[in-house]
Design an enzyme around this catalytic site. Structure first.
Site, PDB file in Angstrom:
ATOM      1  N   GLN A  10     128.078  16.783   3.616  1.00 58.16           N
ATOM      2  CA  GLN A  10     127.424  15.868   2.675  1.00 58.16           C
ATOM      3  C   GLN A  10     127.505  16.384   1.247  1.00 58.16           C
ATOM      4  O   GLN A  10     127.388  17.578   0.996  1.00 58.16           O
ATOM      5  CB  GLN A  10     125.965  15.656   3.074  1.00 58.16           C
ATOM      6  CG  GLN A  10     125.841  14.732   4.269  1.00 58.16           C
ATOM      7  CD  GLN A  10     124.410  14.326   4.578  1.00 58.16           C
ATOM      8  OE1 GLN A  10     123.933  14.499   5.685  1.00 58.16           O
ATOM      9  NE2 GLN A  10     123.728  13.770   3.609  1.00 58.16           N
ATOM     10  N   SER A  91     128.573  22.246   7.794  1.00 63.69           N
ATOM     11  CA  SER A  91     127.456  21.433   8.290  1.00 63.69           C
ATOM     12  C   SER A  91     127.979  20.235   9.078  1.00 63.69           C
ATOM     13  O   SER A  91     128.585  20.400  10.129  1.00 63.69           O
ATOM     14  CB  SER A  91     126.566  21.013   7.111  1.00 63.69           C
ATOM     15  OG  SER A  91     125.410  20.344   7.565  1.00 63.69           O
ATOM     16  N   LEU A  92     127.774  19.035   8.564  1.00 63.14           N
ATOM     17  CA  LEU A  92     128.299  17.825   9.211  1.00 63.14           C
ATOM     18  C   LEU A  92     129.792  17.939   9.515  1.00 63.14           C
ATOM     19  O   LEU A  92     130.277  17.446  10.540  1.00 63.14           O
ATOM     20  CB  LEU A  92     128.054  16.621   8.284  1.00 63.14           C
ATOM     21  CG  LEU A  92     128.883  15.374   8.549  1.00 63.14           C
ATOM     22  CD1 LEU A  92     128.402  14.687   9.804  1.00 63.14           C
ATOM     23  CD2 LEU A  92     128.861  14.452   7.354  1.00 63.14           C
ATOM     24  N   ARG A 116     122.393  11.537  14.186  1.00 64.71           N
ATOM     25  CA  ARG A 116     122.002  12.789  13.525  1.00 64.71           C
ATOM     26  C   ARG A 116     121.406  12.497  12.159  1.00 64.71           C
ATOM     27  O   ARG A 116     120.374  13.048  11.774  1.00 64.71           O
ATOM     28  CB  ARG A 116     123.218  13.704  13.407  1.00 64.71           C
ATOM     29  CG  ARG A 116     122.983  15.078  12.774  1.00 64.71           C
ATOM     30  CD  ARG A 116     124.301  15.856  12.778  1.00 64.71           C
ATOM     31  NE  ARG A 116     124.207  17.215  12.266  1.00 64.71           N
ATOM     32  CZ  ARG A 116     124.423  17.567  11.008  1.00 64.71           C
ATOM     33  NH1 ARG A 116     124.738  16.640  10.113  1.00 64.71           N
ATOM     34  NH2 ARG A 116     124.344  18.837  10.637  1.00 64.71           N
ATOM     35  N   HIS A 200     118.806  21.870   7.250  1.00 67.25           N
ATOM     36  CA  HIS A 200     119.004  23.274   7.660  1.00 67.25           C
ATOM     37  C   HIS A 200     117.772  24.146   7.407  1.00 67.25           C
ATOM     38  O   HIS A 200     117.883  25.235   6.846  1.00 67.25           O
ATOM     39  CB  HIS A 200     120.244  23.867   6.982  1.00 67.25           C
ATOM     40  CG  HIS A 200     121.491  23.142   7.336  1.00 67.25           C
ATOM     41  ND1 HIS A 200     122.042  23.163   8.606  1.00 67.25           N
ATOM     42  CD2 HIS A 200     122.297  22.322   6.609  1.00 67.25           C
ATOM     43  CE1 HIS A 200     123.118  22.409   8.631  1.00 67.25           C
ATOM     44  NE2 HIS A 200     123.299  21.882   7.445  1.00 67.25           N
ATOM     45  N   GLN A 249     122.289  24.436  14.668  1.00 64.27           N
ATOM     46  CA  GLN A 249     122.766  24.275  13.293  1.00 64.27           C
ATOM     47  C   GLN A 249     121.814  23.423  12.464  1.00 64.27           C
ATOM     48  O   GLN A 249     121.683  23.601  11.256  1.00 64.27           O
ATOM     49  CB  GLN A 249     124.159  23.632  13.310  1.00 64.27           C
ATOM     50  CG  GLN A 249     124.849  23.556  11.961  1.00 64.27           C
ATOM     51  CD  GLN A 249     125.618  22.272  11.788  1.00 64.27           C
ATOM     52  OE1 GLN A 249     125.029  21.207  11.632  1.00 64.27           O
ATOM     53  NE2 GLN A 249     126.938  22.363  11.809  1.00 64.27           N
TER      54      GLN A 249
END
Length: 312
Positions: A10, A91-92, A116, A200, A249
């Site tokens: 993102q 991340s994503l 998510r 996170h 994560q």
């Protein structure tokens, strides 16, 4: 050249992304059409003509960036791009890596990241959480400051992005307090991030629990290409352990600095960023200056990446 393919998370999205690539390669729009079938709306139309406001909604951003990463990888394959030794995603972006490594079916991944995004958005009421980037302060110092600010709420390191950029996340008051402490400790700047939720950190625990339940019913395969994960900086082959790392994560730190260093240790000397923007290449240059960095953002960057990797 031994290359790693990496996928952004993102923040790399923008209206109009990949239109130049799509003009030359039909597989781009075909990939978005596949995603649209899962989502129930025209993702390509939203990405090309929608508003920035609509695109930055987490439940839209996540499937859009997943699709962008997969589309760029498919273009790379269509053009006989070099096979990577390793893959990873920020991340994503880890979901993009897992799709391209053959672990998750693309349609399943689109559904997963849509959920998510929804789960992460719903985990913390709007305005209660915050994230901020701390510039030019040692990560070890920032960890100590997080402990000092904990009396005002939850705050922890969300992303170890580069030696000079560490992102923290938590309750708004605690992140603000951490920022003040960071400036006092010598940070060059503290930059509040325009995000819709504090990713996170432990505030995302409700989202992690819901993702764990959702992942139970999804088929995961052993990777065809090794993927270095975010939360452990590890290569995992067992499907159940890959799922577990994805769940952890959500509340754990993205250890990008260690991840890039790990790739270098495994003799990778080139990194190709598949997807919009150049965020990961920018971070990588601060972590491992000896790596060669390229991208698949548009026709020009693709041509450069193909030329550089085919001649080595």
């Amino acid at each position: 050249m031994s290359i790693a393919i990496v996928f952004p998370g993102q923040g790399s999205q923008s209206v109009g992304m990949q239109t130049d690539l799509a003009a030359a390669f039909p597989v781009v729009e075909e990939t978005y059409a596949e995603a649209s079938d899962v989502l129930g709306f025209d993702l390509w139309e939203l990405v090309t003509t929608g508003s920035e406001e609509a695109l930055k909604q987490t439940a839209v951003t996540q499937p859009a960036l997943l699709t962008a990463g997969v589309a760029a990888w498919r273009v790379w394959l269509d053009q006989n791009g070099a096979q990577p030794t390793l893959m990873a995603g920020h991340s994503l972006g880890e979901y993009s890596a897992l799709v391209c490594a053959g672990v998750i079916k693309f349609a399943d991944a689109v559904m997963l990241v849509r959920k998510r995004g929804e789960y992460m958005q719903e985990a913390v009421p709007a305005g209660e959480g915050a994230m901020a980037a701390i510039l030019n302060l040692a990560p070890s110092t920032i960890n100590e400051l997080c402990e000092s600010a904990a009396n005002t709420g939850t705050v922890q390191v969300a992303n170890y992005n580069s030696p000079v950029q560490t992102v923290v996340a938590g309750t708004a008051g605690a992140v603000e307090q951490l920022g003040k402490l960071a400036i006092e400790a010598g940070a060059k700047r503290v930059v509040p991030l325009p995000v819709s939720a504090p990713f996170h950190c432990q505030l995302m625990a409700p989202a992690a629990e819901r993702m764990a339940e959702l992942l139970v019913g999804i088929e995961f395969n052993k990777p065809e290409i090794s993927v270095v994960n975010n939360v452990d900086v590890a290569i995992v082959e067992q499907p159940d352990l890959i799922k577990d790392a994805l769940v952890r994560q959500i509340t754990g730190s993205v250890r990008w600095v260690e991840l890039v260093e790990n790739m270098v240790e495994q003799q990778v000397n080139g990194m190709i960023e598949c997807g919009p923007g150049k965020v990961l290449n920018g971070l990588g240059r601060r972590i491992a200056r000896d790596l060669e960095f390229h991208g698949v953002q548009d026709q020009s960057s693709l041509a450069s990446a193909l030329a550089a990797t085919s001649s080595s």
